[in-house]
Design an enzyme around this catalytic site. Structure first.
Site, PDB file in Angstrom:
ATOM      1  N   GLU A  45       0.862  -1.188   0.000  1.00 26.31           N
ATOM      2  CA  GLU A  45       0.000   0.000   0.000  1.00 26.31           C
ATOM      3  C   GLU A  45       0.892   1.229   0.000  1.00 26.31           C
ATOM      4  OE1 GLU A  45      -3.090   0.172   3.024  1.00 26.31           O
ATOM      5  OE2 GLU A  45      -2.745   2.329   3.285  1.00 26.31           O
ATOM      6  N   GLU A  93      -2.119  11.783   2.741  1.00 28.18           N
ATOM      7  CA  GLU A  93      -2.747  11.140   3.895  1.00 28.18           C
ATOM      8  C   GLU A  93      -2.715  12.100   5.078  1.00 28.18           C
ATOM      9  OE1 GLU A  93      -2.048   6.858   5.903  1.00 28.18           O
ATOM     10  OE2 GLU A  93      -0.287   8.143   5.945  1.00 28.18           O
TER      11      GLU A  93
END
Length: 331
Positions: A141, A146
């Site tokens: 991932e 983020e």
């Protein structure tokens, strides 16, 4: 080359060094093209957020997504007071139709979600990220963009299967906060780089400057068999590479300078074996295992507890939306 639409201020790069640093435009997504290139995931939030991800029909009817010729908006409900028995605040999670291996992705982002209680990712909370959900984290991932609760700066993170760690002395402008990428260690914190050189890389400060390029806003991310890199340029940065700002058909990442985050192949992590074909995911969630963590939530200066705040304050999320001009994928 598939032209779905054309431009992007966030970018991600994953490419093969056999081809050098030269990449050719493979897909250009703009405006209505996001509906063609992504599917809506009407699923239970894997991060246990106070959210209900809706399907495309519901998203469009509630105006949670809409598009013009050169803009795509993805946002959350900002009108409903939730009861304790409601499943969560309506929001959207979209996933690219195609998987990507070695590539570069460039996002042109005008606005990202802001406010307490929300989290997002591009490529995976408030987020833009890449992963393969089935069998996670076998294919790895990559979290390009983020963050949670307006805490600056942006953080770019890898999450992997066992036996993957990063050296703490790579050439990058950001700073490693953790170096073990193994998702089974330390509550899946991953190996994370904070973009400490630029607090305008995230949240309200990012929005106040009109966004930027992430190669990964001007954000860019490059993934090869030998490394993964993330770049960020503010919109008015005079040093934004011309091939990024113009959405050129051919790009040369050797001319992009030092990346904000650099995750190299090394003796403690074989990039090729830890990363397979991944989808691009853009989602907006609330609370859950990250943004709702009491220690993080309270340290952010947010009021009440996360779930109570999200339930009772819908207008606090009026600015919880992505405004994306384009996404270009190069291979």
């Amino acid at each position: 080359m598939k032209i779905v639409s054309s431009s992007l201020a966030i970018a991600s790069l994953v490419g093969s060094t056999l081809a050098g640093a030269i990449y050719t435009l493979n897909e250009c997504v703009r405006g209505e093209g996001f509906y063609d290139s992504f599917n809506f995931e009407n699923i239970t939030d894997p991060t246990l957020g106070r959210v209900t991800y809706v399907n495309r029909t519901t998203a469009e009817s509630l105006n949670l997504t809409y598009a013009t010729g050169d803009t795509f908006i993805l946002r959350a409900d900002d009108t409903t007071v939730l009861g304790v028995n409601d499943t969560g605040r309506n929001s959207v999670r979209i996933r690219s139709n195609h998987e990507h291996h070695e590539h570069v992705v460039v996002f042109d982002i005008q606005h990202m979600p802001e406010g307490c209680g929300r989290a997002f990712l591009i490529y995976s909370m408030q987020a833009i990220w890449e992963t393969k959900e089935r069998g996670w984290p076998a294919s790895g991932e990559i979290d390009i963009l983020e963050g949670a609760n307006n805490v600056v700066p942006n953080q770019s993170t890898l999450h992997t299967s066992h036996n993957c760690s990063m050296p703490n002395n790579t050439i990058q402008s950001g700073t490693f906060t953790t170096t073990n990428c193994d998702a089974s260690v330390a509550y899946n914190i991953g190996c994370a780089v904070k973009l400490t050189e630029d607090n305008n890389s995230f949240g309200p400060r990012f929005n106040n400057i009109g966004g930027g390029w992430y190669f990964f806003c001007r954000y860019a991310m490059e993934r090869t068999l030998h490394y993964i890199k993330v770049w960020f340029w503010e919109r008015d940065d005079p040093f934004v590479p011309l091939d990024v700002s113009s959405g050129a058909w051919i790009i040369d990442t050797d001319n992009w300078g030092i990346p904000a985050a650099h995750f190299p192949n090394n003796t403690e992590c074989d990039i090729q074996s830890h990363f397979g074909g991944n989808h691009i995911i853009i989602n907006l969630t609330f609370c859950g295992s990250w943004a709702g963590n009491p220690a993080l939530y309270n340290a952010s200066g947010c009021p009440l507890d996360c779930v109570t705040y999200v339930n009772n304050n819908p207008t606090a999320f009026t600015n919880a939306y992505f405004q994306i001009s384009s996404m270009n994928i190069y291979k």
